[in-house]
Write an enzyme that holds these catalytic residues in place. Structure first.
Site, PDB file in Angstrom:
ATOM      1  N   LYS A   1     -25.214 -36.991  43.015  1.00  0.00           N
ATOM      2  CA  LYS A   1     -24.833 -38.760  42.919  1.00  0.00           C
ATOM      3  C   LYS A   1     -25.561 -39.178  41.822  1.00  0.00           C
ATOM      4  CE  LYS A   1     -25.247 -42.817  43.541  1.00  0.00           C
ATOM      5  NZ  LYS A   1     -26.298 -43.957  42.145  1.00  0.00           N
TER       6      LYS A   1
ATOM      7  N   GLY B   1     -36.371 -42.178  46.323  1.00  0.00           N
ATOM      8  CA  GLY B   1     -36.244 -43.386  46.277  1.00  0.00           C
ATOM      9  C   GLY B   1     -37.233 -44.056  46.895  1.00  0.00           C
ATOM     10  N   SER B   2     -36.296 -45.476  46.854  1.00  0.00           N
ATOM     11  CA  SER B   2     -36.876 -46.274  48.082  1.00  0.00           C
ATOM     12  C   SER B   2     -36.596 -45.883  49.699  1.00  0.00           C
ATOM     13  CB  SER B   2     -36.417 -47.840  47.270  1.00  0.00           C
ATOM     14  OG  SER B   2     -34.872 -47.578  48.180  1.00  0.00           O
ATOM     15  N   ARG B   3     -37.649 -46.603  51.006  1.00  0.00           N
ATOM     16  CA  ARG B   3     -37.144 -46.096  51.791  1.00  0.00           C
ATOM     17  C   ARG B   3     -36.261 -47.387  52.272  1.00  0.00           C
ATOM     18  NH1 ARG B   3     -41.676 -47.641  56.382  1.00  0.00           N
ATOM     19  NH2 ARG B   3     -43.280 -47.863  54.577  1.00  0.00           N
TER      20      ARG B   3
ATOM     21  N   GLY C   1     -33.473 -44.464  50.987  1.00  0.00           N
ATOM     22  CA  GLY C   1     -33.296 -43.324  52.296  1.00  0.00           C
ATOM     23  C   GLY C   1     -32.799 -43.230  53.592  1.00  0.00           C
TER      24      GLY C   1
ATOM     25  N   GLU D   1     -37.711 -38.379  49.846  1.00  0.00           N
ATOM     26  CA  GLU D   1     -39.363 -38.942  50.061  1.00  0.00           C
ATOM     27  C   GLU D   1     -39.003 -39.835  49.564  1.00  0.00           C
ATOM     28  OE1 GLU D   1     -40.502 -36.794  46.306  1.00  0.00           O
ATOM     29  OE2 GLU D   1     -41.856 -38.177  46.297  1.00  0.00           O
TER      30      GLU D   1
ATOM     31  N   CYS E   1     -45.005 -41.207  42.565  1.00  0.00           N
ATOM     32  CA  CYS E   1     -44.551 -41.266  43.643  1.00  0.00           C
ATOM     33  C   CYS E   1     -46.113 -40.522  44.160  1.00  0.00           C
ATOM     34  CB  CYS E   1     -43.578 -40.178  44.583  1.00  0.00           C
ATOM     35  SG  CYS E   1     -43.302 -38.432  43.753  1.00  0.00           S
TER      36      CYS E   1
END
Ligand code: NAP
Length: 530
Positions: free
Chosen positions: A184, A241-243, A246, A265, A302
């Site tokens: 994606k 990406g972002s929390r 995720g 992650e 990160c």
């Protein structure tokens, strides 16, 4: 090669049926051509069905042909030439030199996985020979190998449009394991994704693999991503990406009738401990190293050092003084997307409005859009321990220095930390005893521990761990960088009392692949005596 705005469903280049979006040049906020229409539910279905059909043939490709496929992807990416760099530069604002380096890293990563596939150690073959005479019961012949999990959904990262994207680490690891991949594409770099996607599809064709081994889907919203991880044919997902993103994918994966692993992650503030003797001996050099690491790539890594921990005193004051001199010289840099810039501004504003955080230094202001201005704040250990908001990730060039009154406070601060990708120790010989007392805590908190370095810069190699306890990742047992990432997309299967002719090649009695098997409790040498 002209960009088409099309997705790839296997070898078919198709236009999406959902609303379209465009990439944005973050340096100007101008929308870029062409537009990319999102995949419809039927198109997601088609890609999943093709991947499902391809999986059994693909996972049983020989080690050499799968390795050659990974190498072919690298060659096709290299053949894209400058167009790839130009597209990625326009879509991300990242400097061409950085992108050239990232392309090199992406291709080396694919070749490293090719080497790993050929070596075959990842098959982890274990053989327990039959013992028909054993008392009181005979033992069967038992043989174990690792097989691919099945089709994998990959969500690329915005901050590495090549090395963590369409043909990045997750894709390379999943393909190496024998899993078909559906990417994606990240909406921040659709043109770059299209170019790399076409390179992968060309490699699929050149290697005469089933077309469902690789598909690339676009979407401007979240429907495609959620539909992908919800599809029964997808058996795992990789995400950076972002929390929030995720967690949304993890929730969707858990809500399925058959839940699947999501290797996400997410967020990490990468604590750096400045030990007393190191600070005493080289405050200026530490300040220079810190500022360089903090501001690298506008802090959009990160592994950016978002938290420093040190004991109060004249040595720390000297370090703070040096930081206060260096930071105002740091130029503003363009951030990857307006969204990331907005999130950065919100994070900085939250720290500025928090009475527990004091400003230490501010970098230069940029004139144009989406400019990241560097910020360094400081707080006391007691305040840090009392306010969870102070360990929220601010993705960009912002860091917080926690000032501790005692070694015990340093320990408490470390113990209070959430899970991290990295923890760094700047120390001299006189700091060894204190470092030793903190090590058990740091090992529990982070995936990679470093001494006298800076966490930015993640080597792609066999020993790397780019992972860590939540929220750094959703599953601390694995890494997303380095060859050990292949393990995330494998599972063990045991074959009991199989006739040799029915066994997979890796498990046959004559060991045709010349693997270092664990045979009746002993690790074999290879035939070459290695
Ligand atoms: P993101 O918003 O999490 O997006 C990553 C991918 O997940 C994109 O493909 C996105 O789709 C998709 N996605 C996001 N939220 C989703 C949801 N609720 N449901 C389904 N799919 C979802 O990350 P980003 O845009 O790269 O950056 C935003 C923030 O992520 C940054 O400010 C930073 O805090 C963090 N970040 C962390 C790292 C890291 O390495 N830890 C790296 C990059 C960013 P779209 O493409 O359609 O948006």
């Amino acid at each position: 090669m002209t960009l088409t705005g099309n997705m790839l469903i296997g070898q078919q280049s198709v236009t999406g049926h959902r609303p379209a979006f465009r990439g944005i040049d973050p340096a100007t906020n101008q929308a870029l051509e062409p537009q990319y229409a999102g995949a419809s539910a039927e198109q997601v279905e088609q890609a999943c069905a093709l991947a499902w059909t391809a999986q059994d043939a693909y996972r049983e490709t020989s080690l050499s042909s799968r390795a050659a496929f990974l190498e072919s992807i690298a060659e096709h990416i290299e053949n894209l030439g400058d167009e790839l760099i130009e597209s990625a530069h326009a879509e991300t604002g990242l400097p061409p030199a950085r992108l050239q380096g990232e392309r090199g890293r992406t291709c080396s990563q694919l070749r490293l996985f090719a080497r790993t596939v050929r070596a075959g150690e990842w098959l982890d073959v274990r053989v327990d020979s039959a013992q028909p005479q054993r008392q009181p019961l005979p033992r069967s012949d038992l043989r174990q190998r690792q097989i691919a999990l099945g089709p994998v959904a990959v969500f690329g990262a915005s901050n590495f449009p090549l090395a963590f994207s369409v043909a990045g680490g997750d894709t390379a690891a999943a393909l190496a394991a024998g899993c078909p991949v559906i990417v994606k594409a990240h909406s921040a770099h659709p043109g770059t994704s299209e170019l790399v996607g076409r390179a992968v599809a060309q490699a699929v064709k050149a290697c005469a693999l089933p077309e469902g081994v690789f598909s690339l889907l676009f979407d401007s919203g979240y429907e495609v991503g959620i539909a992908l991880v919800s599809d029964w044919r997808i058996k795992a997902a990789g995400f950076t990406g972002s929390r929030t993103g995720g967690l949304a994918l993890m929730k969707a994966a858990q809500a399925r009738p058959e839940p699947i692993p999501v290797y996400a992650e997410m967020s990490s503030i990468n604590p750096v401990l400045l030990f007393p003797a190191a600070l005493e001996n080289r405050a200026q050099a530490l300040a220079e190293g810190f500022v360089a690491s903090l501001t690298l790539g506008a802090g959009q890594f990160c592994t950016n050092p978002g938290l420093l921990i040190a004991r109060k005193g004249p040595a720390l004051d000297g370090f703070l003084g040096a930081v206060a001199e260096l930071i105002p010289r740091s130029a503003a840099q363009t951030m990857l997307t307006p969204g990331i810039f907005g999130a950065y501004q919100a994070g900085v504003t939250a720290l500025q409005g928090n009475p527990r955080a004091r400003a230490v230094a501010v970098g230069q202001d940029g004139g144009g859009p989406n400019q990241c201005q560097t910020h360094v704040f400081s707080t006391d250990a007691a305040d840090f321990l009392a306010d969870q908001r102070l360990q929220a990730e601010v993705f960009g060039a912002t860091s917080l220095i926690v000032q501790c009154s005692s070694d015990e406070e340093i320990r408490q601060v470390c113990e209070h930390l959430e899970g991290q990708l990295t923890a760094t120790l700047h120390m001299d010989d006189a700091d060894l005893a204190l470092a030793r007392t903190l090590l058990p805590t740091l090992e529990r908190k982070a995936g990679r521990l470093l001494v006298n370095g800076w966490p930015t810069g993640v080597e792609v190699c066999d020993a790397m761990v780019h992972g860590g306890p939540y929220p750094a990742t959703s599953d601390a047992r694995s890494t997303s960088v380095g060859t050990a990432a292949i393990l995330r997309f494998l599972r063990p299967v045991c074959y009991q009392d199989f006739p040799d002719s029915l066994l997979p090649t890796a498990l046959q009695q004559t060991n045709p692949l010349n693997l270092r098997r664990l045979l009746d409790g002993q690790r074999e040498a290879t035939h070459h005596g290695e």
